[in-house]
Write a protein that holds these residues in place. Structure first.
Motif, mmCIF file in Angstrom:
data_model
loop_
_atom_site.group_PDB
_atom_site.id
_atom_site.type_symbol
_atom_site.label_atom_id
_atom_site.label_comp_id
_atom_site.label_asym_id
_atom_site.label_seq_id
_atom_site.Cartn_x
_atom_site.Cartn_y
_atom_site.Cartn_z
ATOM 1 N N VAL A 56 -37.306 -45.685 47.841
ATOM 2 C CA VAL A 56 -38.652 -46.096 47.434
ATOM 3 C C VAL A 56 -38.723 -47.617 47.317
ATOM 4 N N ALA A 57 -37.712 -48.236 46.729
ATOM 5 C CA ALA A 57 -37.715 -49.687 46.554
ATOM 6 C C ALA A 57 -37.759 -50.399 47.896
ATOM 7 N N SER A 58 -37.002 -49.928 48.859
ATOM 8 C CA SER A 58 -36.995 -50.556 50.179
ATOM 9 C C SER A 58 -38.354 -50.442 50.858
ATOM 10 N N ALA A 59 -38.945 -49.247 50.775
ATOM 11 C CA ALA A 59 -40.263 -49.050 51.386
ATOM 12 C C ALA A 59 -41.319 -49.889 50.677
ATOM 13 N N MET A 60 -41.227 -49.976 49.360
ATOM 14 C CA MET A 60 -42.184 -50.760 48.576
ATOM 15 C C MET A 60 -42.081 -52.238 48.929
ATOM 16 N N LYS A 61 -40.849 -52.733 49.082
ATOM 17 C CA LYS A 61 -40.640 -54.140 49.434
ATOM 18 C C LYS A 61 -41.205 -54.440 50.815
ATOM 19 N N ASP A 62 -40.915 -53.585 51.795
ATOM 20 C CA ASP A 62 -41.408 -53.823 53.156
ATOM 21 C C ASP A 62 -42.933 -53.828 53.191
ATOM 22 N N TRP A 63 -43.532 -52.859 52.514
ATOM 23 C CA TRP A 63 -45.003 -52.785 52.465
ATOM 24 C C TRP A 63 -45.578 -54.038 51.820
ATOM 25 N N ASN A 66 -54.564 -52.546 48.173
ATOM 26 C CA ASN A 66 -53.450 -53.285 47.581
ATOM 27 C C ASN A 66 -52.630 -52.424 46.630
ATOM 28 N N VAL A 67 -52.691 -51.106 46.812
ATOM 29 C CA VAL A 67 -51.985 -50.171 45.933
ATOM 30 C C VAL A 67 -50.946 -49.389 46.733
ATOM 31 N N PHE A 68 -49.739 -49.297 46.187
ATOM 32 C CA PHE A 68 -48.692 -48.464 46.801
ATOM 33 C C PHE A 68 -48.937 -47.031 46.356
ATOM 34 N N SER A 69 -49.947 -46.439 46.953
ATOM 35 C CA SER A 69 -50.492 -45.157 46.520
ATOM 36 C C SER A 69 -49.733 -43.981 47.129
ATOM 37 N N LEU A 70 -50.136 -42.791 46.741
ATOM 38 C CA LEU A 70 -49.518 -41.591 47.310
ATOM 39 C C LEU A 70 -49.680 -41.553 48.823
ATOM 40 N N SER A 71 -50.844 -41.937 49.325
ATOM 41 C CA SER A 71 -51.056 -41.899 50.780
ATOM 42 C C SER A 71 -50.156 -42.896 51.490
ATOM 43 N N VAL A 72 -49.945 -44.078 50.874
ATOM 44 C CA VAL A 72 -49.032 -45.059 51.464
ATOM 45 C C VAL A 72 -47.607 -44.531 51.427
ATOM 46 N N MET A 73 -47.216 -43.957 50.307
ATOM 47 C CA MET A 73 -45.860 -43.415 50.191
ATOM 48 C C MET A 73 -45.622 -42.295 51.188
ATOM 49 N N PHE A 102 -61.740 -52.890 43.374
ATOM 50 C CA PHE A 102 -61.643 -51.860 44.409
ATOM 51 C C PHE A 102 -60.324 -51.989 45.170
ATOM 52 N N ARG A 103 -59.938 -53.207 45.505
ATOM 53 C CA ARG A 103 -58.671 -53.407 46.223
ATOM 54 C C ARG A 103 -57.486 -52.897 45.404
ATOM 55 N N LEU A 104 -57.623 -52.979 44.084
ATOM 56 C CA LEU A 104 -56.544 -52.554 43.193
ATOM 57 C C LEU A 104 -56.656 -51.086 42.800
ATOM 58 N N GLY A 105 -57.617 -50.382 43.410
ATOM 59 C CA GLY A 105 -57.749 -48.953 43.143
ATOM 60 C C GLY A 105 -58.413 -48.626 41.831
ATOM 61 N N VAL A 106 -59.086 -49.592 41.206
ATOM 62 C CA VAL A 106 -59.787 -49.355 39.940
ATOM 63 C C VAL A 106 -61.188 -48.844 40.273
ATOM 64 N N PRO A 107 -61.540 -47.625 39.865
ATOM 65 C CA PRO A 107 -62.805 -47.018 40.299
ATOM 66 C C PRO A 107 -64.006 -47.479 39.482
ATOM 67 N N ALA A 108 -64.338 -48.776 39.569
ATOM 68 C CA ALA A 108 -65.508 -49.304 38.875
ATOM 69 C C ALA A 108 -66.757 -48.631 39.431
ATOM 70 N N LYS A 109 -67.612 -48.168 38.546
ATOM 71 C CA LYS A 109 -68.745 -47.355 38.981
ATOM 72 C C LYS A 109 -70.095 -47.944 38.554
ATOM 73 N N THR A 110 -70.238 -48.257 37.276
ATOM 74 C CA THR A 110 -71.541 -48.618 36.712
ATOM 75 C C THR A 110 -71.508 -50.043 36.171
#
Length: 725
Positions: free
Chosen positions: A74-81, A37-44, A282-290
């Motif tokens: 970027v805004a157009s791609a973000m909206k479509d995604w 659920n993150v518009f991350s570098l890989s998505v971009m 995790f869906r939001l890209g927050v690296p919860a570990k412990t």
């Protein structure tokens, strides 16, 4: 089991509760859902033209100025995604000086003249928003009638989607500033401070011969402690509902003295909550570990993997809102107050931090032989200088009415800011002070005396949980932050004081080298100078001991015991020079934060005082009087029957009620004159007069709780709230 109908009803509700079905498919693999659920570098990279992606990447990774020309694409791609994932609205998310998260939602829908609508999201809308700024804390920067404020897209913190059964929202992290450019948030000074630190750190790296020097960033891995209390109990406690902490409550027969909760088996219902929060994170890209049980009953902890401090700060705010939301779905309330229950450990947020970049790595990694790692020693020396000179600002960064209940209470570090280096680094710096470091204590092998087990690696030094600033192997841990606080406040100070210290060290080395001193000798000289001038801040002993308080005073270290003591640090000449020199705060912004700190301190205690008086008058006193009446009726009946009546209990309860009424009167008197003062004097009055009056009421009420008939006591008890779930 209690006989009080209100408390019994809450317990029955808990007994009948069932864990909700998992919010997410438990068969999903973590690797597959992480960051979905993150518009991350890989998505971009997949959705943007190569030239646009390169431009955005340069801004994110190397701190280059954002090219306005790419915003529309970027805004157009973000909206479509986002719309592919059921999003109908977007929100600029910002972090005002309330310490909470704020957001303004707008729809992608734009009506057109023929009665239909289109879905649009322009670059201009992505880059800048305009929420009303008049009602957020500003410390006098803005007049009440001046409402305009701006949000600005922080491209370095990725947009994300918040899911809701009724529709999803695209959230865009932003800064928040006034119309005249002053920071009204925590993110803006964090970005400024990191830029200042990076500039000076790059100077140091250049001196060590590095040529391909990336932007330097601070990294942060904040550990988060919290309490889970059943909603059925919290809904019966006006103090927990409104203040986040219990203003009354007698000590339970069993607390945390057995340490049986600490790292114990996680209760099944709590584990269900943890599973659902982690999947959401995790869906939001927050690296919860412990995750684990903490010391106090009902207390737990989550810790993430290190991230860039700016992103870690955003993720921390997101984590807290996620926990609160999902806790309710599991029938809990998640309490982040620093001291929700007296007599058991409160909650902190340990801010682990380091500095580094992609090319040169982590600058606080000492290697196997720290004495040979001059670059590491310079950065470590910078921290020693920074903490010694600006310990008051570090204390200020974690100052709040809530954290005052926790600091120095043998559960958190003292308000005296010192550094723990550990045996290995302490030895190295002592060698430097003596003329040069030639060796480092090495790790050892720990044999546990069991043939079937392998030998364990033993670190070169122990850890120190009583130190506010402790070196823990490849990072420092600032342990004094409160659970409810944003990590941005601490990281702003850490970045800024590091900028000054690195500036000083770089200048010293540059001057020596220009004067003909060989580079390594120049480094050795400046390290020795730091040890000589600032070594007083290093303390490896027990920070809880009274002896340390005496010793710290001899060393000239500040002991700012309360928020009222710490807030004037904003106005010190040293602070003004520091923040204005490195462009982190203007003088107006510093003054505004001082005023906001005072205002929030007074408002917090005022709300708690109002609650204390209200609960005492309308809940506890009537219950006590009913018990007094029962006892009096019993005594009268016995006397009428010609039986000797023992009046000891009646007299004792009457004394308690008199003490409670006296406390109520004292609090009413204290509150009546509280606002006769202004500014710092008002805050000091609330600390010195209102808080003691509240405590007077509490002491009487808590004694009544231990004596009154159980069926008459109206409030859920500590024993119930901490142990029933």
């Amino acid at each position: 089991m209690t006989a009080n109908p209100t408390r019994l009803g809450a317990i029955r509700t808990i007994e009948a509760s069932e864990a909700p079905a998992a919010f997410f498919d438990v068969t999903e693999k973590t690797g597959a859902i992480f960051g979905e659920n993150v518009f991350s570098l890989s998505v971009m990279q997949k959705r943007l033209p190569k030239s646009v992606f390169r431009s955005v990447y340069a801004t994110i990774q190397r701190g280059e100025k954002l090219d306005p020309a790419v915003a529309d694409i970027v805004a157009s791609a973000m909206k479509d995604w986002a719309m592919e994932r059921g999003v109908t609205h977007y929100a600029h998310v910002f972090y005002p000086l309330t310490g909470l998260t704020a957001e303004k939602h707008d729809s992608f829908m734009e009506p057109v003249g023929d009665g239909t609508a289109v879905w649009e999201f322009s670059g201009k809308t992505l880059v800048q928003g305009e929420p009303d700024a008049s009602s957020f804390p500003n410390g006098g920067i803005r007049a009440t009638f001046e409402a305009r404020g701006y949000t600005g897209w922080d491209v370095q913190s990725p947009a994300y989607i918040l899911e809701n059964p009724n529709g999803n929202t695209l959230c865009i992290p932003t800064i928040f500033v006034s119309m005249t450019g002053e920071a009204l948030d925590h993110k803006t000074p964090l970005l400024r401070s990191e830029a200042a630190m990076s500039e000076q750190a790059q100077r140091v790296l250049a001196l060590f011969g590095h040529e391909d020097i990336d932007k330097v960033v601070s990294y942060c891995g904040p550990e988060q402690e919290y309490f889970l209390v059943d909603s059925a109990f919290v809904n019966s406690r006006p103090d927990l509902l409104n203040a986040g902490r219990s203003l009354f409550g007698a000590k339970p027969p069993k607390g945390q003295e057995f340490d049986d909760h600490y790292f114990g088996a996680i209760p099944e219902r709590v584990l269900g909550f943890m599973h659902d929060t982690e999947r959401a994170l995790f869906r939001l890209g927050v690296p919860a570990k412990t995750r684990h049980n903490e010391v106090a009953p009902g207390q737990f902890e989550i810790a993430p993997v290190f991230e860039r401090a700016n992103l870690a700060s955003d993720h921390q705010q997101l984590l807290m809102s996620t926990f609160r939301s999902i806790a309710k779905q599991h029938g809990f309330e998640c309490l982040f107050h620093e001291k929700p229950f007296a007599g058991v450990n409160g909650s902190g947020k340990h801010v682990n931090f380091s500095f580094g970049n992609g090319n040169q790595g982590n600058f606080l990694s000492p290697g196997d032989n720290p004495h040979d790692n001059a670059q590491f020693l310079v950065f470590c020396a910078a921290i020693i200088r920074a903490v010694h000179l600006y310990g008051g600002l570090l204390r200020l960064s974690i100052a709040s009415a809530g954290n005052d209940h926790r600091l120095g209470a043998n559960e958190a570090p003292p308000a005296i800011i010192s550094i723990f280096l550990g045996d290995q680094l302490q030895d190295v710096f002592e060698q430097i002070a003596g003329g040069g470091a030639t060796s480092s204590k090495q790790k050892g092998v720990l044999s546990v005396g069991v043939d079937t087990l392998p030998d364990l690696t033993k670190d070169a030094g122990d850890r120190n949980r009583t130190s506010p600033m402790a070196f823990t192997g490849n990072r420092f841990e600032f342990r004094a932050a409160g659970s409810n606080q944003t990590v941005a406040a601490s990281m702003v100070i850490i970045n800024t004081i590091m900028a000054e210290a690195l500036d000083f060290l770089a200048t010293e080395i540059e001057t020596s080298v220009k004067g003909g001193t060989e580079f390594n000798a120049a480094v050795q000289a400046v390290l020795a100078k730091v040890v000589e001038q600032h070594g007083a801040v290093v303390f490896n002993g027990n920070g809880y001991s009274e002896e340390w308080h005496v010793e710290a005073e001899k060393r000239g270290l500040k002991n700012l015991r309360t928020t009222v003591d710490a807030l004037p640090e904003y106005q010190s000449p040293e602070a003004r020079k520091l923040f204005t020199t490195y462009g982190v705060f203007s003088e107006a912004e510093l003054e505004s934060r001082f005023e906001i700190g005072l205002e929030q301190y007074v408002m917090t205690i005022n709300v708690e005082a109002n609650l204390t008086g209200e609960i005492a008058k309308t809940t506890i006193l009537p219950a006590a009087v009913r018990y007094q009446t029962e006892l009096a009726t019993n005594v009268s009946a016995l006397k009428a029957a010609g039986v000797d009546a023992d009046t000891a209990d009646l007299l004792r309860v009457s004394e308690m009620i008199a003490a409670l009424r006296a406390g109520i009167g004292a609090l009413d008197d204290a509150k009546a004159t509280g606002h006769d003062h202004e500014g710092l004097a008002e805050a000091a009055y609330y600390r010195d007069s209102v808080l003691p009056a509240m405590l007077q009421i509490r002491e009487a009420a808590d004694e009544i709780e231990t004596f009154i008939a159980d069926d008459l006591w109206p409030l859920p008890t500590y024993q119930e709230m901490l142990f029933i779930r």
